[in-house]
Design a protein around this motif. Structure first.
Motif, PDB file in Angstrom:
ATOM      1  N   GLN A 271     -14.528   9.790 -49.429  1.00  0.00           N
ATOM      2  CA  GLN A 271     -13.358   8.956 -49.288  1.00  0.00           C
ATOM      3  C   GLN A 271     -13.750   7.657 -48.597  1.00  0.00           C
ATOM      4  OE1 GLN A 271     -10.416   9.735 -50.479  1.00  0.00           O
ATOM      5  NE2 GLN A 271     -10.917  11.821 -51.104  1.00  0.00           N
ATOM      6  N   PRO A 272     -13.138   6.534 -48.967  1.00  0.00           N
ATOM      7  CA  PRO A 272     -13.435   5.281 -48.290  1.00  0.00           C
ATOM      8  C   PRO A 272     -12.745   5.231 -46.953  1.00  0.00           C
ATOM      9  CG  PRO A 272     -11.770   4.935 -49.963  1.00  0.00           C
ATOM     10  CD  PRO A 272     -12.184   6.380 -50.058  1.00  0.00           C
ATOM     11  N   ALA A 273     -13.152   6.121 -46.059  1.00  0.00           N
ATOM     12  CA  ALA A 273     -12.473   6.227 -44.774  1.00  0.00           C
ATOM     13  C   ALA A 273     -13.474   6.535 -43.696  1.00  0.00           C
ATOM     14  CB  ALA A 273     -11.404   7.327 -44.839  1.00  0.00           C
ATOM     15  N   THR A 274     -12.952   6.742 -42.491  1.00  0.00           N
ATOM     16  CA  THR A 274     -13.805   7.006 -41.353  1.00  0.00           C
ATOM     17  C   THR A 274     -14.473   8.356 -41.502  1.00  0.00           C
ATOM     18  OG1 THR A 274     -12.201   5.789 -40.070  1.00  0.00           O
ATOM     19  CG2 THR A 274     -13.818   7.077 -38.851  1.00  0.00           C
ATOM     20  N   PRO A 275     -15.781   8.496 -41.269  1.00  0.00           N
ATOM     21  CA  PRO A 275     -16.434   9.791 -41.365  1.00  0.00           C
ATOM     22  C   PRO A 275     -15.898  10.773 -40.343  1.00  0.00           C
ATOM     23  CG  PRO A 275     -18.021   8.029 -40.854  1.00  0.00           C
ATOM     24  CD  PRO A 275     -16.679   7.422 -40.909  1.00  0.00           C
ATOM     25  N   ARG A 276     -16.031  12.075 -40.678  1.00  0.00           N
ATOM     26  CA  ARG A 276     -15.512  13.088 -39.777  1.00  0.00           C
ATOM     27  C   ARG A 276     -16.239  13.073 -38.441  1.00  0.00           C
ATOM     28  NH1 ARG A 276     -12.213  17.146 -40.245  1.00  0.00           N
ATOM     29  NH2 ARG A 276     -12.010  16.792 -42.461  1.00  0.00           N
ATOM     30  N   HIS A 277     -17.559  12.929 -38.431  1.00  0.00           N
ATOM     31  CA  HIS A 277     -18.315  12.888 -37.183  1.00  0.00           C
ATOM     32  C   HIS A 277     -18.470  11.427 -36.762  1.00  0.00           C
ATOM     33  CE1 HIS A 277     -19.143  17.129 -37.527  1.00  0.00           C
ATOM     34  NE2 HIS A 277     -19.532  16.929 -38.765  1.00  0.00           N
ATOM     35  N   ARG A 278     -17.385  10.871 -36.313  1.00  0.00           N
ATOM     36  CA  ARG A 278     -17.394   9.468 -35.948  1.00  0.00           C
ATOM     37  C   ARG A 278     -17.550   9.310 -34.457  1.00  0.00           C
ATOM     38  NH1 ARG A 278     -12.279  10.558 -38.272  1.00  0.00           N
ATOM     39  NH2 ARG A 278     -10.678  11.010 -36.736  1.00  0.00           N
ATOM     40  N   LYS A 279     -17.797   8.088 -34.040  1.00  0.00           N
ATOM     41  CA  LYS A 279     -17.956   7.819 -32.622  1.00  0.00           C
ATOM     42  C   LYS A 279     -16.619   7.981 -31.924  1.00  0.00           C
ATOM     43  CE  LYS A 279     -17.284   2.856 -33.314  1.00  0.00           C
ATOM     44  NZ  LYS A 279     -17.897   1.524 -33.155  1.00  0.00           N
ATOM     45  N   PRO A 280     -16.612   8.220 -30.595  1.00  0.00           N
ATOM     46  CA  PRO A 280     -15.365   8.417 -29.879  1.00  0.00           C
ATOM     47  C   PRO A 280     -14.413   7.253 -30.087  1.00  0.00           C
ATOM     48  CG  PRO A 280     -17.234   8.988 -28.496  1.00  0.00           C
ATOM     49  CD  PRO A 280     -17.789   8.365 -29.734  1.00  0.00           C
ATOM     50  N   MET A 297       4.090  21.757 -16.780  1.00  0.00           N
ATOM     51  CA  MET A 297       4.093  21.493 -18.207  1.00  0.00           C
ATOM     52  C   MET A 297       2.782  21.954 -18.834  1.00  0.00           C
ATOM     53  SD  MET A 297       6.966  20.236 -19.040  1.00  0.00           S
ATOM     54  CE  MET A 297       8.403  19.581 -18.167  1.00  0.00           C
ATOM     55  N   LEU A 298       2.883  22.618 -19.978  1.00  0.00           N
ATOM     56  CA  LEU A 298       1.686  22.981 -20.729  1.00  0.00           C
ATOM     57  C   LEU A 298       1.184  21.795 -21.544  1.00  0.00           C
ATOM     58  CD1 LEU A 298      -0.310  25.144 -21.786  1.00  0.00           C
ATOM     59  CD2 LEU A 298       1.336  25.586 -23.627  1.00  0.00           C
ATOM     60  N   LEU A 299       2.110  21.043 -22.109  1.00  0.00           N
ATOM     61  CA  LEU A 299       1.767  19.912 -22.964  1.00  0.00           C
ATOM     62  C   LEU A 299       2.656  18.734 -22.599  1.00  0.00           C
ATOM     63  CD1 LEU A 299       0.046  19.079 -25.526  1.00  0.00           C
ATOM     64  CD2 LEU A 299       2.095  19.622 -26.863  1.00  0.00           C
ATOM     65  N   ASP A 300       2.048  17.560 -22.495  1.00  0.00           N
ATOM     66  CA  ASP A 300       2.789  16.356 -22.137  1.00  0.00           C
ATOM     67  C   ASP A 300       2.297  15.219 -23.024  1.00  0.00           C
ATOM     68  OD1 ASP A 300       4.397  14.546 -20.925  1.00  0.00           O
ATOM     69  OD2 ASP A 300       3.238  14.381 -19.075  1.00  0.00           O
ATOM     70  N   VAL A 301       3.082  14.872 -24.037  1.00  0.00           N
ATOM     71  CA  VAL A 301       2.728  13.834 -24.997  1.00  0.00           C
ATOM     72  C   VAL A 301       3.481  12.565 -24.636  1.00  0.00           C
ATOM     73  CG1 VAL A 301       2.716  13.175 -27.433  1.00  0.00           C
ATOM     74  CG2 VAL A 301       2.335  15.557 -26.784  1.00  0.00           C
ATOM     75  N   ARG A 302       2.753  11.456 -24.510  1.00  0.00           N
ATOM     76  CA  ARG A 302       3.387  10.196 -24.134  1.00  0.00           C
ATOM     77  C   ARG A 302       2.947   9.077 -25.068  1.00  0.00           C
ATOM     78  NH1 ARG A 302       3.802   9.864 -17.537  1.00  0.00           N
ATOM     79  NH2 ARG A 302       4.332  12.046 -17.169  1.00  0.00           N
ATOM     80  N   ASP A 303       3.922   8.410 -25.637  1.00  0.00           N
ATOM     81  CA  ASP A 303       3.706   7.206 -26.457  1.00  0.00           C
ATOM     82  C   ASP A 303       2.618   7.416 -27.509  1.00  0.00           C
ATOM     83  OD1 ASP A 303       5.640   5.880 -24.960  1.00  0.00           O
ATOM     84  OD2 ASP A 303       4.171   5.206 -23.487  1.00  0.00           O
ATOM     85  N   LEU A 304       2.624   8.561 -28.152  1.00  0.00           N
ATOM     86  CA  LEU A 304       1.592   8.880 -29.143  1.00  0.00           C
ATOM     87  C   LEU A 304       1.734   7.976 -30.365  1.00  0.00           C
ATOM     88  CD1 LEU A 304      -0.699  10.813 -30.077  1.00  0.00           C
ATOM     89  CD2 LEU A 304       1.094  12.215 -31.129  1.00  0.00           C
ATOM     90  N   THR A 305       0.642   7.355 -30.756  1.00  0.00           N
ATOM     91  CA  THR A 305       0.610   6.517 -31.945  1.00  0.00           C
ATOM     92  C   THR A 305      -0.526   6.988 -32.839  1.00  0.00           C
ATOM     93  OG1 THR A 305       1.491   4.592 -30.777  1.00  0.00           O
ATOM     94  CG2 THR A 305       0.347   4.169 -32.843  1.00  0.00           C
ATOM     95  N   VAL A 306      -0.229   7.228 -34.103  1.00  0.00           N
ATOM     96  CA  VAL A 306      -1.206   7.658 -35.096  1.00  0.00           C
ATOM     97  C   VAL A 306      -1.204   6.634 -36.212  1.00  0.00           C
ATOM     98  CG1 VAL A 306      -1.868   9.464 -36.716  1.00  0.00           C
ATOM     99  CG2 VAL A 306      -0.843  10.087 -34.526  1.00  0.00           C
ATOM    100  N   ALA A 307      -2.388   6.125 -36.558  1.00  0.00           N
ATOM    101  CA  ALA A 307      -2.485   5.069 -37.555  1.00  0.00           C
ATOM    102  C   ALA A 307      -3.611   5.371 -38.523  1.00  0.00           C
ATOM    103  CB  ALA A 307      -2.710   3.712 -36.877  1.00  0.00           C
ATOM    104  N   MET A 342       2.036  14.930 -38.995  1.00  0.00           N
ATOM    105  CA  MET A 342       1.020  14.069 -38.386  1.00  0.00           C
ATOM    106  C   MET A 342       1.046  14.197 -36.868  1.00  0.00           C
ATOM    107  SD  MET A 342      -0.960  12.569 -40.447  1.00  0.00           S
ATOM    108  CE  MET A 342      -1.069  12.367 -42.216  1.00  0.00           C
ATOM    109  N   THR A 343       2.237  14.282 -36.290  1.00  0.00           N
ATOM    110  CA  THR A 343       2.340  14.456 -34.844  1.00  0.00           C
ATOM    111  C   THR A 343       1.736  15.790 -34.420  1.00  0.00           C
ATOM    112  OG1 THR A 343       4.338  13.099 -34.754  1.00  0.00           O
ATOM    113  CG2 THR A 343       3.948  14.593 -32.916  1.00  0.00           C
ATOM    114  N   LEU A 351      -6.356  15.609 -37.744  1.00  0.00           N
ATOM    115  CA  LEU A 351      -5.803  14.610 -38.644  1.00  0.00           C
ATOM    116  C   LEU A 351      -6.679  14.463 -39.882  1.00  0.00           C
ATOM    117  CD1 LEU A 351      -4.819  11.938 -35.989  1.00  0.00           C
ATOM    118  CD2 LEU A 351      -3.244  13.280 -37.387  1.00  0.00           C
ATOM    119  N   PRO A 352      -6.098  14.030 -40.999  1.00  0.00           N
ATOM    120  CA  PRO A 352      -6.907  13.836 -42.215  1.00  0.00           C
ATOM    121  C   PRO A 352      -7.936  12.725 -42.023  1.00  0.00           C
ATOM    122  CG  PRO A 352      -4.542  13.856 -42.704  1.00  0.00           C
ATOM    123  CD  PRO A 352      -4.670  13.780 -41.221  1.00  0.00           C
ATOM    124  N   GLU A 353      -8.884  12.668 -42.970  1.00  0.00           N
ATOM    125  CA  GLU A 353      -9.903  11.618 -42.939  1.00  0.00           C
ATOM    126  C   GLU A 353      -9.236  10.244 -42.968  1.00  0.00           C
ATOM    127  OE1 GLU A 353     -13.028  11.667 -42.553  1.00  0.00           O
ATOM    128  OE2 GLU A 353     -13.545  13.776 -42.777  1.00  0.00           O
TER     129      GLU A 353
END
Length: 663
Positions: A271-280, A297-307, A342-343, A351-353
C-alpha cells in the motif's frame, strides 16, 4: 493510465524491462545481428571483447554476441510454450474440479499425483530417445508434466472462490458456469497466475538450457544458450571469458523472471502508506496540558486525534475524550462512518496501514513486569514493540466477524492454548486445562469436543463465544468489543450480551463496546459516548443520555431506533435522519451535524470548540452563545451545540430506550 503495482518498484521495473528487451531482441535478431550466425574469422579465434566483436569470439572465430542473440529465441520460446501448456491444462482442470465436486476432483487429483510421481528428466530423455531432438516438442512434454503442480496450486484457490457469496449470487441470477469462471473466479486468481507463470518460465528456461548443455538441444550449428555454455566449458582453462557472456545472460533472465514474480506478489499487498514497522510517531499533546490525574480510572482518553498519514493528512477522529473506571462498560454509539471503530482501534495501536494517532493521549493504568498494577502510561506515544506487550495481556479485542478472527487451518484448542502458553508461561497440559475453563466460562458445555473442533464446524454464536474466550487468554483488564453481535441473530445476540454482562460482574473487566444500536447500549453499558463525524457530541450515563438526550443527533438516533415500549402505539413510519454522515474531507468548520439537523440555524456554521471539562459523569451537549435552551452540565470531550435540547419532545423521539431492553 494506472501503472501496475508490480512496476512501481525498482526491482519490478528492471525485471520487466530486461524480459521485454530480451523478447524483442530475440524476435528481431535477424534484423540487427552484426555478423551472420555462422560467419567464421579464423584469424581471431577465442578473442576477447573488442570494438569489432563486443563480446569476443568463440573457438571458430564466430561472433559471441550474434550467437547469443540468435540463440535467445530457441531458449526463451520453448520455455514460454511450456508455461502455456502447463497453465492451459492445469487451470481448466482445477476449475472443473472445483465446480463439479468430490468425484471429479478425486479423479483429476489422482491423475495429477501420477504426473508428480514421474521423474521429469527421465521422461524428457526417454521422449528424446523415442522421437529425437525437437526442442519445441520436448518443452511441450515438459508443460504437460508441469500441469500437475499448477493444478494442485490452483485447485484450493478455485474451491475457495467458488464458495464466495458473489459467485452464488451470479449462479442464482442464471449466469452459466463458464461465465462464472471467466467473470468471477479467474480474475480473482490473476495475481497467483502471474506469479506462478513467471516462476515456471524461469524453471523452463533452466531445463531447456540444461538439456542443450547435455547435447539435447538444437542441432549444430544452430545456437542455443545451453549449447553455447557447453562449448565454452571446453575452453574454461585457456579462455574462461567465453563462458561469461552466455552465463550472465542466462542468469539475468532467470533472476528477472523470479524478481518479477516477487514484485507481482508483493504489489498485491503493498500500500502507498506508512510501513507497519515505522519510526515512533510525533504526537501532539492533549490540549488540557498539565499532569494527568487518572486516579481511579483504568483508561483516560484526552483530545484523541486520528489522521491519515501525518498531521497534515485528513483527520478521521478529532478531539475525542472519555474516561473509563474499572469494572465499567462504555458504549461508543453512532452511525457507520462516525469514527467509533477508529477510536477503539487507536487505543491498542491497531489502526490500519497509513492511519495513525496524531494528537491527544491515551492514558492506561496497566501492569508492570511483575503483574502488579502500574501507574498510567500514554499508549499513544508507545512504539509498536512496546504495544505488543500490552495487546492480549492488558487490552484484548473482540472482532465483529468471528469467522475472520479464527484461523480455519487450526483447531480451536490450538488457537486457545498457544496464546495461553505465551501469556501465562505454562505447559501444554496446563494450557489445555485453562482453555477448557475459559470455554466453560463463556458458556460452552462440551469443552473437550470444542477444543478438537475447527472454525468451519462452529455456528456463528459458538464462534463468537470462542473469540471471547480467546480474548480472555491473557487475563486482560480492558476488553474492546467491536460490534460483537452484528453478525448474529436476535436470540444469539441476547445470549452474547448476557455473557458479556456476566463476565463484567464476575471478573471485574472493563469493556468498551462499539455499536450503532442504542438497544445494545441500554442493555449492557453503564456509560455512553455518542459519536458523529469523528467527534463525541454527547456523553454521560446511559440513563441520562438515552433517557434525556441533550444533543439533536442523539435524539434523532433514538427516534430512528425500531423499538417501541409496551403500551405505546406503533408509528406508521419511523423517523429517519436525512442525508449521510459527511466524509472526513467534507467536514464543515461549524457543527458537523448541521446539514442534517432540523434545528440548525445560521449560528451553527460558526466554529464549535469542544468543552474543556473532563470526565464522562457530567452529562450534556454544551452550547455557546446566549441561547442554551436549558442545558446545564456539559460532558467532557463533547462538542458545543448551539441548540441543545431541554426536552426530547423537541424532536420526534419515541419513548426513551429503557435499560434492560436489548436490541
Amino acid at each position: 493510465m494506472r501503472v501496475p503495482r508490480a512496476l512501481r518498484t525498482a526491482g519490478g521495473v528492471l525485471s520487466a524491462a530486461w524480459l521485454v528487451f530480451l523478447l524483442l531482441a530475440s524476435v528481431t535478431a535477424s534484423w540487427w545481428l552484426p555478423y551472420p550466425v555462422d560467419a567464421q574469422d579464423p584469424a581471431h579465434t577465442l578473442a576477447g571483447p573488442s570494438s569489432s566483436h563486443w563480446l569476443g569470439t568463440d573457438d571458430l572465430g564466430r561472433d559471441v554476441l550474434s550467437r547469443i542473440a540468435a540463440g535467445a529465441w530457441i531458449s526463451v520460446g520453448p520455455a514460454m510454450l511450456a508455461v502455456v501448456v502447463a497453465f492451459g491444462i492445469g487451470i481448466p482442470l482445477a476449475l472443473l474440479a472445483a465446480e463439479h465436486g468430490r468425484w471429479v476432483e478425486h479423479g483429476f487429483s489422482r491423475f495429477a499425483e501420477l504426473l508428480l510421481a514421474l521423474p521429469s528428466i527421465v521422461i524428457l530423455l526417454a521422449f528424446v530417445g523415442a522421437v529425437g531432438v525437437h526442442p519445441w516438442a520436448i518443452m511441450t512434454v515438459l508443460g504437460v508434466l508441469l500441469s500437475a503442480p499448477v493444478y494442485r496450486i490452483f485447485l484450493g484457490q478455485a474451491q475457495s472462490l467458488r464458495t464466495r457469496l458473489y459467485v452464488d449470487a451470479a449462479r442464482v441470477n442464471g449466469v452459466s458456469s463458464l461465465r462464472v469462471n471467466l467473470r468471477h473466479v479467474l480474475p480473482a486468481m490473476a495475481t497467483t497466475i502471474a506469479v506462478q507463470a513467471a516462476q515456471l518460465f524461469a524453471i523452463s528456461v533452466l531445463i531447456e538450457a540444461g538439456l542443450a548443455f547435455m547435447g539435447f538441444g538444437p542441432s549444430v550449428p544452430s545456437p542455443s544458450w545451453g549449447g553455447l555454455i557447453a562449448a565454452a566449458s571446453q575452453h574454461v582453462y585457456d579462455d574462461p571469458w567465453l563462458m561469461v557472456p552466455t552465463g550472465v545472460v542466462l542468469a539475468l533472465t532467470v533472476i528477472a523472471a523470479n524478481g518479477l514474480a516477487d514484485a507481482v506478489a508483493g504489489g498485491r499487498e503493498r500500500q502507498p502508506a506508512t510501513p507497519r514497522h515505522r519510526k515512533p510517531r510525533t504526537i501532539v499533546p492533549a490540549a488540557t496540558g498539565g499532569t494527568h490525574d487518572t486516579e481511579g480510572m483504568l483508561l483516560d482518553v484526552r483530545d484523541l486525534t486520528v489522521a491519515v498519514g501525518s498531521p497534515d493528512g485528513p483527520a478521521l477522529v478529532t478531539g475525542v475524550s472519555f474516561a473509563l473506571p474499572p469494572g465499567t462498560v462504555l458504549g461508543l454509539v453512532g452511525e457507520s462512518g462516525c469514527g467509533k471503530t477508529m477510536t477503539a482501534r487507536a487505543l491498542p495501536g491497531l489502526l490500519p496501514e497509513g492511519v495513525e494517532v496524531t494528537g491527544g493521549s491515551v492514558w492506561f493504568a496497566g501492569r508492570d513486569s511483575a503483574g502488579r498494577d502500574a501507574a498510567g502510561r500514554d499508549l499513544a506515544g508507545l512504539p509498536d514493540k512496546e504495544l505488543q506487550a500490552i495487546r492480549g495481556r492488558e487490552i484484548a479485542v473482540i472482532s465483529q466477524e468471528p469467522m475472520v478472527a479464527l484461523d480455519p487451518m487450526f483447531s480451536v484448542g490450538y488457537q486457545l492454548t498457544q496464546p495461553i502458553r505465551r501469556f501465562r508461561g505454562v505447559g501444554r497440559a496446563e494450557a489445555r486445562r485453562i482453555a477448557a475453563e475459559l470455554l466453560g466460562q463463556v458458556g460452552i458445555v462440551d469443552a473437550g469436543r470444542m477444543l478438537r473442533s475447527y472454525p468451519h464446524q462452529l455456528s456463528g454464536g459458538m464462534a463468537q463465544r470462542v473469540c471471547i474466550a480467546l480474548a480472555l487468554t491473557g487475563s486482560p483488564k480492558l476488553l474492546i468489543a467491536d460490534e460483537p453481535t452484528t453478525a448474529l441473530d436476535v436470540t444469539v445476540q441476547a445470549e452474547i450480551l448476557s455473557l458479556l454482562r456476566a463476565l463484567v460482574r464476575t471478573t471485574g473487566l472493563s469493556v468498551i463496546i462499539v455499536s450503532h444500536d442504542p438497544g445494545v447500549v441500554a442493555d449492557l453499558c453503564d456509560e455512553v459516548a455518542v459519536m458523529y463525524a469523528g467527534q463525541v457530541v454527547e456523553s454521560g450515563t446511559v440513563a441520562e443520555v438515552l433517557g434525556q438526550p441533550a444533543h439533536p443527533y442523539t435524539a434523532a438516533l433514538l427516534a430512528a431506533n425500531p423499538h417501541v415500549a409496551e403500551g405505546l402505539p406503533v408509528p406508521e413510519r419511523l423517523p429517519s435522519i436525512p442525508g449521510t454522515v459527511p466524509a472526513p474531507p467534507d467536514w464543515p468548520a461549524g457543527c458537523r451535524f448541521a446539514s442534517r439537523c432540523s434545528l440548525a440555524t445560521a449560528e451553527c456554521a460558526a466554529p464549535v470548540p469542544a468543552t474543556p471539562a473532563h470526565g464522562a459523569a457530567n452529562h450534556g451537549a454544551a452550547n455557546h452563545g446566549a441561547a442554551n435552551h436549558g442545558a446545564a452540565n456539559h460532558g467532557a470531550g463533547t462538542v458545543r451545540c448551539v441548540h441543545p435540547l431541554s426536552s426530547p419532545a423537541e424532536l420526534p423521539v419515541p419513548h426513551p430506550v429503557e435499560r434492560g431492553v436489548p436490541s
